[in-house]
Design a protein around this motif. Structure first.
Motif, PDB file in Angstrom:
ATOM      1  N   UNK A  80      11.961 -22.823  -3.188  1.00  0.00           N
ATOM      2  CA  UNK A  80      11.752 -22.350  -1.819  1.00  0.00           C
ATOM      3  C   UNK A  80      10.290 -21.946  -1.649  1.00  0.00           C
ATOM      4  N   UNK A  81       9.776 -22.191  -0.458  1.00  0.00           N
ATOM      5  CA  UNK A  81       8.444 -21.733  -0.059  1.00  0.00           C
ATOM      6  C   UNK A  81       8.647 -20.725   1.058  1.00  0.00           C
ATOM      7  N   UNK A  82       8.077 -19.553   0.894  1.00  0.00           N
ATOM      8  CA  UNK A  82       8.170 -18.514   1.914  1.00  0.00           C
ATOM      9  C   UNK A  82       6.751 -18.205   2.394  1.00  0.00           C
ATOM     10  N   UNK A  83       6.496 -18.483   3.679  1.00  0.00           N
ATOM     11  CA  UNK A  83       5.230 -18.084   4.285  1.00  0.00           C
ATOM     12  C   UNK A  83       5.426 -16.713   4.889  1.00  0.00           C
ATOM     13  N   UNK A  84       4.509 -15.779   4.608  1.00  0.00           N
ATOM     14  CA  UNK A  84       4.689 -14.406   5.051  1.00  0.00           C
ATOM     15  C   UNK A  84       3.362 -13.791   5.476  1.00  0.00           C
ATOM     16  N   UNK A  85       3.494 -12.674   6.158  1.00  0.00           N
ATOM     17  CA  UNK A  85       2.354 -11.799   6.459  1.00  0.00           C
ATOM     18  C   UNK A  85       2.751 -10.420   5.959  1.00  0.00           C
ATOM     19  N   UNK A  86       1.883  -9.811   5.154  1.00  0.00           N
ATOM     20  CA  UNK A  86       2.134  -8.470   4.652  1.00  0.00           C
ATOM     21  C   UNK A  86       1.295  -7.497   5.465  1.00  0.00           C
ATOM     22  N   UNK A  87       1.966  -6.547   6.123  1.00  0.00           N
ATOM     23  CA  UNK A  87       1.302  -5.532   6.950  1.00  0.00           C
ATOM     24  C   UNK A  87       1.136  -4.269   6.109  1.00  0.00           C
ATOM     25  N   UNK A  88      -0.105  -3.807   5.971  1.00  0.00           N
ATOM     26  CA  UNK A  88      -0.403  -2.664   5.126  1.00  0.00           C
ATOM     27  C   UNK A  88       0.025  -1.334   5.732  1.00  0.00           C
ATOM     28  N   UNK A  89       0.246  -1.285   7.027  1.00  0.00           N
ATOM     29  CA  UNK A  89       0.641  -0.041   7.669  1.00  0.00           C
ATOM     30  C   UNK A  89      -0.513   0.652   8.366  1.00  0.00           C
ATOM     31  N   UNK A  90      -1.750   0.242   8.048  1.00  0.00           N
ATOM     32  CA  UNK A  90      -2.921   0.832   8.693  1.00  0.00           C
ATOM     33  C   UNK A  90      -3.464  -0.090   9.774  1.00  0.00           C
ATOM     34  N   UNK A  91      -2.693  -1.104  10.112  1.00  0.00           N
ATOM     35  CA  UNK A  91      -3.131  -2.086  11.099  1.00  0.00           C
ATOM     36  C   UNK A  91      -3.631  -3.371  10.461  1.00  0.00           C
ATOM     37  N   UNK A  92      -3.973  -3.328   9.182  1.00  0.00           N
ATOM     38  CA  UNK A  92      -4.444  -4.514   8.485  1.00  0.00           C
ATOM     39  C   UNK A  92      -3.287  -5.342   7.930  1.00  0.00           C
TER      40      UNK A  92
END
Length: 125
Positions: A80-92
């Motif tokens: 499986x390939x999972x494309x993701x965005x990780x949000x740091x919590x500080x807006x980044x």
């Protein structure tokens, strides 16, 4: 059969992060699982075995400030390939992809790669 098994494991894996549920990983990790995280670049950190991977993923899922946003998932056979965005919590945030392999209903390999800030390529004139 393999593709539906892989899809189910990946669905549960992604859902554990969405629900911030560290307990969901207990039945998802193979004893011989190998995972490579995105940090430190360029090679990341290698985690081998059930306990090391369980500890890493449980800590990540338990974090209620930072979170994953799954952008796309593609399953083919045992991979499986999972494309993701990780949000740091500080807006980044950072975008990345995880390449996962499943065997006997458990994750045996997880290789994560991310985009990192760099210099812009010069535009052709």
């Amino acid at each position: 059969m393999q593709m539906s098994e892989t899809s189910e494991v990946i669905h549960r894996f992604n859902q554990a992060f969405q629900d911030h549920d560290p307990t969901a990983f207990v039945d998802l990790i193979a004893p011989d699982c190998v995972m490579e995280s995105i940090q430190p670049a360029p090679d990341g950190t290698r985690y081998e075995g059930y306990d090391a991977n369980l500890t890493f993923w449980q800590a990540l899922a338990a974090d209620r400030v930072a979170h994953f946003e799954v952008e796309d998932t593609f399953v083919m056979g045992d991979r499986a390939n999972i494309r993701w965005r990780f949000h740091f919590g500080d807006g980044g945030s950072v975008r990345g992809v995880s390449l996962i392999r499943v065997r006997d209903g458990r994750i045996v390999e997880a290789l994560a790669y991310s985009k990192s800030p760099g210099e812009s390529a010069p535009l052709p004139e």
